[in-house]
Write a protein that holds these residues in place. Structure first.
Motif, PDB file in Angstrom:
ATOM      1  N   LEU A  60       0.829  -1.201   0.000  1.00 18.60           N
ATOM      2  CA  LEU A  60       0.000   0.000   0.000  1.00 18.60           C
ATOM      3  C   LEU A  60       0.866   1.255   0.000  1.00 18.60           C
ATOM      4  O   LEU A  60       0.635   2.179  -0.797  1.00 18.60           O
ATOM      5  CB  LEU A  60      -0.920   0.000   1.229  1.00 18.60           C
ATOM      6  N   GLY A  61       1.865   1.298   0.876  1.00 21.93           N
ATOM      7  CA  GLY A  61       2.736   2.461   0.930  1.00 21.93           C
ATOM      8  C   GLY A  61       3.482   2.691  -0.363  1.00 21.93           C
ATOM      9  O   GLY A  61       3.594   3.828  -0.847  1.00 21.93           O
ATOM     10  N   ARG A  62       3.970   1.629  -0.959  1.00 23.95           N
ATOM     11  CA  ARG A  62       4.725   1.766  -2.212  1.00 23.95           C
ATOM     12  C   ARG A  62       3.818   2.130  -3.377  1.00 23.95           C
ATOM     13  O   ARG A  62       4.231   2.861  -4.287  1.00 23.95           O
ATOM     14  CB  ARG A  62       5.476   0.462  -2.504  1.00 23.95           C
ATOM     15  N   ALA A  63       2.594   1.634  -3.357  1.00 24.18           N
ATOM     16  CA  ALA A  63       1.653   1.991  -4.420  1.00 24.18           C
ATOM     17  C   ALA A  63       1.281   3.465  -4.339  1.00 24.18           C
ATOM     18  O   ALA A  63       1.179   4.154  -5.368  1.00 24.18           O
ATOM     19  CB  ALA A  63       0.408   1.117  -4.332  1.00 24.18           C
ATOM     20  N   ILE A  64       1.069   3.982  -3.123  1.00 21.99           N
ATOM     21  CA  ILE A  64       0.708   5.383  -2.957  1.00 21.99           C
ATOM     22  C   ILE A  64       1.814   6.301  -3.474  1.00 21.99           C
ATOM     23  O   ILE A  64       1.542   7.346  -4.085  1.00 21.99           O
ATOM     24  CB  ILE A  64       0.379   5.665  -1.471  1.00 21.99           C
ATOM     25  N   LEU A  65       3.074   5.914  -3.260  1.00 23.80           N
ATOM     26  CA  LEU A  65       4.196   6.709  -3.762  1.00 23.80           C
ATOM     27  C   LEU A  65       4.525   6.392  -5.221  1.00 23.80           C
ATOM     28  O   LEU A  65       5.400   7.032  -5.802  1.00 23.80           O
ATOM     29  CB  LEU A  65       5.436   6.458  -2.903  1.00 23.80           C
ATOM     30  N   ARG A  66       3.858   5.399  -5.767  1.00 19.69           N
ATOM     31  CA  ARG A  66       4.122   4.884  -7.123  1.00 19.69           C
ATOM     32  C   ARG A  66       5.543   4.370  -7.274  1.00 19.69           C
ATOM     33  O   ARG A  66       6.155   4.472  -8.330  1.00 19.69           O
ATOM     34  CB  ARG A  66       3.788   5.921  -8.184  1.00 19.69           C
ATOM     35  N   VAL A  67       6.073   3.808  -6.191  1.00 21.14           N
ATOM     36  CA  VAL A  67       7.295   3.021  -6.303  1.00 21.14           C
ATOM     37  C   VAL A  67       6.975   1.772  -7.108  1.00 21.14           C
ATOM     38  O   VAL A  67       7.805   1.266  -7.868  1.00 21.14           O
ATOM     39  CB  VAL A  67       7.830   2.658  -4.906  1.00 21.14           C
ATOM     40  N   CYS A  75      -5.339   8.771  -6.009  1.00 25.71           N
ATOM     41  CA  CYS A  75      -4.506   9.222  -4.900  1.00 25.71           C
ATOM     42  C   CYS A  75      -4.273  10.726  -5.049  1.00 25.71           C
ATOM     43  O   CYS A  75      -3.336  11.151  -5.729  1.00 25.71           O
ATOM     44  CB  CYS A  75      -3.179   8.469  -4.860  1.00 25.71           C
ATOM     45  N   ASN A  76      -5.135  11.517  -4.423  1.00 25.45           N
ATOM     46  CA  ASN A  76      -5.010  12.969  -4.481  1.00 25.45           C
ATOM     47  C   ASN A  76      -4.015  13.449  -3.424  1.00 25.45           C
ATOM     48  O   ASN A  76      -4.168  13.154  -2.233  1.00 25.45           O
ATOM     49  CB  ASN A  76      -6.364  13.631  -4.253  1.00 25.45           C
ATOM     50  N   PHE A  77      -3.010  14.192  -3.886  1.00 22.13           N
ATOM     51  CA  PHE A  77      -1.947  14.668  -3.003  1.00 22.13           C
ATOM     52  C   PHE A  77      -1.781  16.171  -3.198  1.00 22.13           C
ATOM     53  O   PHE A  77      -1.747  16.662  -4.327  1.00 22.13           O
ATOM     54  CB  PHE A  77      -0.633  13.947  -3.316  1.00 22.13           C
ATOM     55  N   VAL A  78      -1.688  16.895  -2.081  1.00 24.33           N
ATOM     56  CA  VAL A  78      -1.522  18.349  -2.131  1.00 24.33           C
ATOM     57  C   VAL A  78      -0.035  18.674  -2.043  1.00 24.33           C
ATOM     58  O   VAL A  78       0.591  18.444  -1.003  1.00 24.33           O
ATOM     59  CB  VAL A  78      -2.291  19.041  -0.983  1.00 24.33           C
ATOM     60  N   ARG A  79       0.522  19.185  -3.118  1.00 29.12           N
ATOM     61  CA  ARG A  79       1.938  19.519  -3.163  1.00 29.12           C
ATOM     62  C   ARG A  79       2.224  20.789  -2.372  1.00 29.12           C
ATOM     63  O   ARG A  79       1.318  21.503  -1.957  1.00 29.12           O
ATOM     64  CB  ARG A  79       2.408  19.674  -4.613  1.00 29.12           C
ATOM     65  N   ARG A  80       3.502  21.088  -2.206  1.00 26.14           N
ATOM     66  CA  ARG A  80       3.885  22.245  -1.395  1.00 26.14           C
ATOM     67  C   ARG A  80       3.431  23.564  -2.019  1.00 26.14           C
ATOM     68  O   ARG A  80       3.242  24.554  -1.316  1.00 26.14           O
ATOM     69  CB  ARG A  80       5.404  22.271  -1.193  1.00 26.14           C
ATOM     70  N   ASP A  81       3.215  23.564  -3.344  1.00 24.61           N
ATOM     71  CA  ASP A  81       2.748  24.784  -4.006  1.00 24.61           C
ATOM     72  C   ASP A  81       1.225  24.933  -3.917  1.00 24.61           C
ATOM     73  O   ASP A  81       0.655  25.880  -4.470  1.00 24.61           O
ATOM     74  CB  ASP A  81       3.197  24.817  -5.463  1.00 24.61           C
ATOM     75  N   GLY A  82       0.566  23.998  -3.235  1.00 21.52           N
ATOM     76  CA  GLY A  82      -0.873  24.067  -3.051  1.00 21.52           C
ATOM     77  C   GLY A  82      -1.679  23.355  -4.109  1.00 21.52           C
ATOM     78  O   GLY A  82      -2.904  23.212  -3.973  1.00 21.52           O
ATOM     79  N   GLU A  83      -1.046  22.886  -5.178  1.00 21.49           N
ATOM     80  CA  GLU A  83      -1.754  22.187  -6.257  1.00 21.49           C
ATOM     81  C   GLU A  83      -2.066  20.750  -5.840  1.00 21.49           C
ATOM     82  O   GLU A  83      -1.226  20.048  -5.274  1.00 21.49           O
ATOM     83  CB  GLU A  83      -0.910  22.182  -7.526  1.00 21.49           C
TER      84      GLU A  83
END
Length: 339
Positions: A60-67, A75-83
């Motif tokens: 699960l952890g590796r899939a979320i990071l797309r390792v 998998c919606n992720f908020v980057r540091r620029d807010g996007e």
């Protein structure tokens, strides 16, 4: 209290590994390593993921990071620029840019560091690929990171074999912090260490979280570690999330029989308190051929007829407390202390 902002929100995550016939390489089935899992992590929060070996925590952890490439999901992720980006839909260049904000600390501090590279190059490698810093600037940044994780900056010319296991894991943490990420997956980050060293590394991770406003997904099979470090806990069984709630709710009043069985094995540091240890009968189901209905029903002492026929819905039974059990409303289960 102000509600913390969402950093990661993953829904319907699936990772199936194909099974092929030995001669013709025909697709004959799948291993359901992660099967329709929902998780979310807020800013500055630690989500602990716990379960038996082989339940799909690391996958699960590796899939979320797309390792590894997920089979399905969002998998919606908020980057540091807010996007906000869907990590599963990013192309190679977009993923490389987003990976600055998503990092991983690996389980084995001996295997995760290249023995042919000195510490300066190991920690500085992410900076060479993800920044425009000069060689001298990278060296200064590596010194800052070593100091941040409690290592002597003068040792940056040494090779990994010169360090103990706990020191190597600190080097792995420094490498993960090199690109100033927002979210870190800690994959059994302390399980290979001595107990005293585990405490030091856990305290370091908590200090860094407070100092840098980091969000963690902390994967472990050690319930004591999970209870100590986690704000919320997700319990996995054969690739599925069976329960997810705040750490306090999970450890004091679980809603799923599998969670109760896990907690019954956790030692209590008080000889006056007695607790029944629940021994699960049978073997963990094969993820390539899971049972019908609820995957846990062959080992569950509360099972009824519907458990073998219908798969329970994963639902929010109480505010912030999610569970997948047909009888969750009617059962009163024991937590770390008997109810």
């Amino acid at each position: 209290m102000e509600r913390r902002k969402m950093v990661l929100d993953a829904k319907g995550v699936k990772k199936y590994f194909p099974i092929t016939s030995s001669f013709f390489k025909r697709h004959v089935g799948d291993v359901y390593a992660v099967d329709d899992v929902d998780v979310y992590v807020r800013e500055g929060e630690t989500l602990g993921i716990v379960g038996e070996s082989g339940c799909g925590k690391t996958t699960l952890g590796r899939a979320i990071l797309r390792v590894i490439q997920p089979t399905e999901g969002v998998c919606n992720f908020v980057r540091r620029d807010g996007e906000t980006v869907d990590v599963f839909q990013l192309n190679e260049n977009q993923l490389r840019e987003t990976r600055r904000d998503m990092q991983m600390i690996f389980q084995d501090p001996y295997a995760s560091l290249n023995p042919r590279m000195i510490i300066r190059d190991i920690i500085g490698e992410p900076l060479r690929y993800n920044s425009n810093l000069s060689g001298a600037e990278i060296t200064e940044r590596v010194k800052e990171l070593l100091d941040l994780v409690g290592l002597n900056p003068r040792h940056l010319e040494r090779y990994p074999h010169a360090f103990s296991g706990g020191q190597r894991q600190r080097i792995g943490i420094a490498r993960a912090l090199a690109t100033t990420p927002r979210f870190i997956v800690c994959d059994e980050a302390v399980s290979a260490l001595d107990v005293s060293v585990q405490a030091q590394v856990i305290n370091l991770l908590q200090r860094l979280q407070s100092q840098l406003n980091l969000s963690y997904m902390f994967i472990s099979h050690d319930l004591s570690v999970i209870q100590h470090i986690s704000d919320r806990v997700g319990v996995m069984y054969v690739g599925k999330m069976v329960e997810q709630a705040s750490s306090e709710d999970i450890f004091r009043r679980p809603l799923h029989p599998y969670t109760e069985a896990l907690l019954s094995a956790k030692p209590i540091a008080d000889p006056r308190l007695k607790k029944e240890k629940i021994l699960l009968e049978g073997e963990t189901p094969n993820p390539a051929n899971p049972p019908s209905g609820c995957y846990f029903h062959p080992r569950c002492r509360y099972k009824c007829d519907v458990c073998a026929k219908e798969r329970p819905a994963y639902r929010e039974l109480e505010k912030g407390h999610f569970v997948a059990c047909h009888r969750a409303e009617e059962l009163t289960l024991d937590g770390v202390y008997r109810n």
